[in-house]
Design a protein around this motif. Structure first.
Motif, PDB file in Angstrom:
ATOM      1  N   VAL A 267       5.201  13.755   1.176  1.00  0.00           N
ATOM      2  CA  VAL A 267       5.199  12.686   2.173  1.00  0.00           C
ATOM      3  C   VAL A 267       4.700  11.401   1.517  1.00  0.00           C
ATOM      4  O   VAL A 267       3.781  11.424   0.703  1.00  0.00           O
ATOM      5  CB  VAL A 267       4.282  13.042   3.370  1.00  0.00           C
ATOM      6  CG1 VAL A 267       4.287  11.941   4.417  1.00  0.00           C
ATOM      7  CG2 VAL A 267       4.710  14.371   3.997  1.00  0.00           C
ATOM      8  N   VAL A 268       5.339  10.277   1.898  1.00  0.00           N
ATOM      9  CA  VAL A 268       4.968   8.969   1.354  1.00  0.00           C
ATOM     10  C   VAL A 268       4.612   8.028   2.505  1.00  0.00           C
ATOM     11  O   VAL A 268       5.340   7.957   3.499  1.00  0.00           O
ATOM     12  CB  VAL A 268       6.131   8.357   0.543  1.00  0.00           C
ATOM     13  CG1 VAL A 268       5.753   6.973   0.017  1.00  0.00           C
ATOM     14  CG2 VAL A 268       6.542   9.268  -0.599  1.00  0.00           C
ATOM     15  N   VAL A 269       3.494   7.329   2.356  1.00  0.00           N
ATOM     16  CA  VAL A 269       3.120   6.253   3.276  1.00  0.00           C
ATOM     17  C   VAL A 269       3.379   4.947   2.542  1.00  0.00           C
ATOM     18  O   VAL A 269       2.937   4.769   1.395  1.00  0.00           O
ATOM     19  CB  VAL A 269       1.626   6.335   3.677  1.00  0.00           C
ATOM     20  CG1 VAL A 269       1.212   5.091   4.455  1.00  0.00           C
ATOM     21  CG2 VAL A 269       1.362   7.591   4.484  1.00  0.00           C
ATOM     22  N   TYR A 270       4.105   4.051   3.196  1.00  0.00           N
ATOM     23  CA  TYR A 270       4.362   2.717   2.642  1.00  0.00           C
ATOM     24  C   TYR A 270       3.985   1.691   3.698  1.00  0.00           C
ATOM     25  O   TYR A 270       4.456   1.773   4.840  1.00  0.00           O
ATOM     26  CB  TYR A 270       5.837   2.549   2.258  1.00  0.00           C
ATOM     27  CG  TYR A 270       6.144   1.153   1.767  1.00  0.00           C
ATOM     28  CD1 TYR A 270       5.893   0.805   0.447  1.00  0.00           C
ATOM     29  CD2 TYR A 270       6.646   0.188   2.631  1.00  0.00           C
ATOM     30  CE1 TYR A 270       6.149  -0.477  -0.009  1.00  0.00           C
ATOM     31  CE2 TYR A 270       6.899  -1.101   2.178  1.00  0.00           C
ATOM     32  CZ  TYR A 270       6.653  -1.427   0.859  1.00  0.00           C
ATOM     33  OH  TYR A 270       6.904  -2.704   0.417  1.00  0.00           O
TER      34      TYR A 270
ATOM     35  N   PHE B 158      -2.197  10.406  -4.087  1.00  0.00           N
ATOM     36  CA  PHE B 158      -2.211   9.311  -5.049  1.00  0.00           C
ATOM     37  C   PHE B 158      -1.943   8.031  -4.289  1.00  0.00           C
ATOM     38  O   PHE B 158      -1.008   7.967  -3.486  1.00  0.00           O
ATOM     39  CB  PHE B 158      -1.136   9.498  -6.130  1.00  0.00           C
ATOM     40  CG  PHE B 158      -1.355  10.723  -6.970  1.00  0.00           C
ATOM     41  CD1 PHE B 158      -2.296  10.724  -7.993  1.00  0.00           C
ATOM     42  CD2 PHE B 158      -0.618  11.871  -6.740  1.00  0.00           C
ATOM     43  CE1 PHE B 158      -2.496  11.860  -8.765  1.00  0.00           C
ATOM     44  CE2 PHE B 158      -0.811  13.001  -7.506  1.00  0.00           C
ATOM     45  CZ  PHE B 158      -1.758  13.000  -8.516  1.00  0.00           C
ATOM     46  N   SER B 159      -2.763   7.015  -4.536  1.00  0.00           N
ATOM     47  CA  SER B 159      -2.655   5.767  -3.791  1.00  0.00           C
ATOM     48  C   SER B 159      -2.598   4.585  -4.742  1.00  0.00           C
ATOM     49  O   SER B 159      -3.251   4.588  -5.790  1.00  0.00           O
ATOM     50  CB  SER B 159      -3.868   5.624  -2.864  1.00  0.00           C
ATOM     51  OG  SER B 159      -3.815   4.407  -2.168  1.00  0.00           O
ATOM     52  N   ALA B 160      -1.813   3.570  -4.346  1.00  0.00           N
ATOM     53  CA  ALA B 160      -1.755   2.322  -5.108  1.00  0.00           C
ATOM     54  C   ALA B 160      -1.667   1.165  -4.129  1.00  0.00           C
ATOM     55  O   ALA B 160      -0.948   1.228  -3.136  1.00  0.00           O
ATOM     56  CB  ALA B 160      -0.560   2.315  -6.045  1.00  0.00           C
ATOM     57  N   ASP B 161      -2.438   0.119  -4.414  1.00  0.00           N
ATOM     58  CA  ASP B 161      -2.381  -1.124  -3.663  1.00  0.00           C
ATOM     59  C   ASP B 161      -2.025  -2.203  -4.679  1.00  0.00           C
ATOM     60  O   ASP B 161      -2.788  -2.444  -5.617  1.00  0.00           O
ATOM     61  CB  ASP B 161      -3.731  -1.432  -3.002  1.00  0.00           C
ATOM     62  CG  ASP B 161      -4.106  -0.361  -1.984  1.00  0.00           C
ATOM     63  OD1 ASP B 161      -3.289  -0.085  -1.098  1.00  0.00           O
ATOM     64  OD2 ASP B 161      -5.215   0.189  -2.084  1.00  0.00           O
TER      65      ASP B 161
ATOM     66  N   HIS C  98       0.884  -1.175   0.000  1.00  0.00           N
ATOM     67  CA  HIS C  98       0.000   0.000   0.000  1.00  0.00           C
ATOM     68  C   HIS C  98       0.912   1.212   0.000  1.00  0.00           C
ATOM     69  O   HIS C  98       1.682   1.423   0.950  1.00  0.00           O
ATOM     70  CB  HIS C  98      -0.872  -0.045   1.257  1.00  0.00           C
ATOM     71  CG  HIS C  98      -1.729   1.145   1.480  1.00  0.00           C
ATOM     72  ND1 HIS C  98      -2.807   1.456   0.674  1.00  0.00           N
ATOM     73  CD2 HIS C  98      -1.696   2.095   2.446  1.00  0.00           C
ATOM     74  CE1 HIS C  98      -3.387   2.553   1.134  1.00  0.00           C
ATOM     75  NE2 HIS C  98      -2.738   2.956   2.200  1.00  0.00           N
ATOM     76  N   ILE C  99       0.872   2.002  -1.088  1.00  0.00           N
ATOM     77  CA  ILE C  99       1.770   3.143  -1.245  1.00  0.00           C
ATOM     78  C   ILE C  99       0.919   4.366  -1.536  1.00  0.00           C
ATOM     79  O   ILE C  99       0.105   4.365  -2.464  1.00  0.00           O
ATOM     80  CB  ILE C  99       2.765   2.917  -2.393  1.00  0.00           C
ATOM     81  CG1 ILE C  99       3.463   1.565  -2.216  1.00  0.00           C
ATOM     82  CG2 ILE C  99       3.791   4.047  -2.457  1.00  0.00           C
ATOM     83  CD1 ILE C  99       4.056   1.007  -3.478  1.00  0.00           C
ATOM     84  N   VAL C 100       1.094   5.418  -0.727  1.00  0.00           N
ATOM     85  CA  VAL C 100       0.300   6.624  -0.895  1.00  0.00           C
ATOM     86  C   VAL C 100       1.227   7.831  -0.895  1.00  0.00           C
ATOM     87  O   VAL C 100       2.088   7.969  -0.021  1.00  0.00           O
ATOM     88  CB  VAL C 100      -0.764   6.776   0.222  1.00  0.00           C
ATOM     89  CG1 VAL C 100      -1.724   7.901  -0.117  1.00  0.00           C
ATOM     90  CG2 VAL C 100      -1.522   5.484   0.437  1.00  0.00           C
ATOM     91  N   PHE C 101       1.057   8.694  -1.883  1.00  0.00           N
ATOM     92  CA  PHE C 101       1.858   9.902  -2.030  1.00  0.00           C
ATOM     93  C   PHE C 101       0.998  11.113  -1.710  1.00  0.00           C
ATOM     94  O   PHE C 101      -0.132  11.217  -2.192  1.00  0.00           O
ATOM     95  CB  PHE C 101       2.375  10.020  -3.469  1.00  0.00           C
ATOM     96  CG  PHE C 101       3.245   8.884  -3.899  1.00  0.00           C
ATOM     97  CD1 PHE C 101       4.610   8.914  -3.668  1.00  0.00           C
ATOM     98  CD2 PHE C 101       2.694   7.774  -4.529  1.00  0.00           C
ATOM     99  CE1 PHE C 101       5.415   7.865  -4.064  1.00  0.00           C
ATOM    100  CE2 PHE C 101       3.492   6.718  -4.930  1.00  0.00           C
ATOM    101  CZ  PHE C 101       4.857   6.763  -4.697  1.00  0.00           C
TER     102      PHE C 101
END
Length: 104
Positions: A52-55, A88-91, A4-7
């Motif tokens: 900021v990035v959430v991983y 922006f999010s990607a799973d 799960h990656i969110v920018f």
């Protein structure tokens, strides 16, 4: 495993710290195998819109769904949404790691 990656980009430079600290609260939700919040180093000469990035990594879709259904997820969204501009999010499903590099 699901990655799960969110920018995020902050609405203004003054908001970057608040966006980052708000997103760190998501790490208290118990369903992830790995959870990180990091500031973008902004060394790419082509674009540096992301602040900021959430991983995070989840065992399966059920764990990711439980994470997103947790009350702290909704609370954090309400806190961070007014401070951010872009999201922006990607799973993505990740193949099990074998230690080998896969080239496509």
């Amino acid at each position: 495993m699901i990655r799960h990656i969110v920018f995020f980009s902050a609405g203004s430079p003054e908001n970057i710290g608040a966006v980052e600290s708000g997103l760190r609260k998501l790490g208290r939700i118990p369903h992830s195998r790995l959870f990180e919040v990091s500031r973008n180093m902004k060394v790419d000469p082509i674009g540096d819109d992301v602040d900021v990035v959430v991983y995070a990594e989840f065992e399966n879709e059920a764990a990711l769904a439980a994470y997103k259904a947790h009350p702290l997820y909704s609370e954090t969204t309400r806190e961070v949404r007014p401070l951010r501009e872009l999201r922006f999010s990607a799973d993505v499903v990740a193949a099990p790691s074998t230690g080998e590099t896969v080239k496509q």
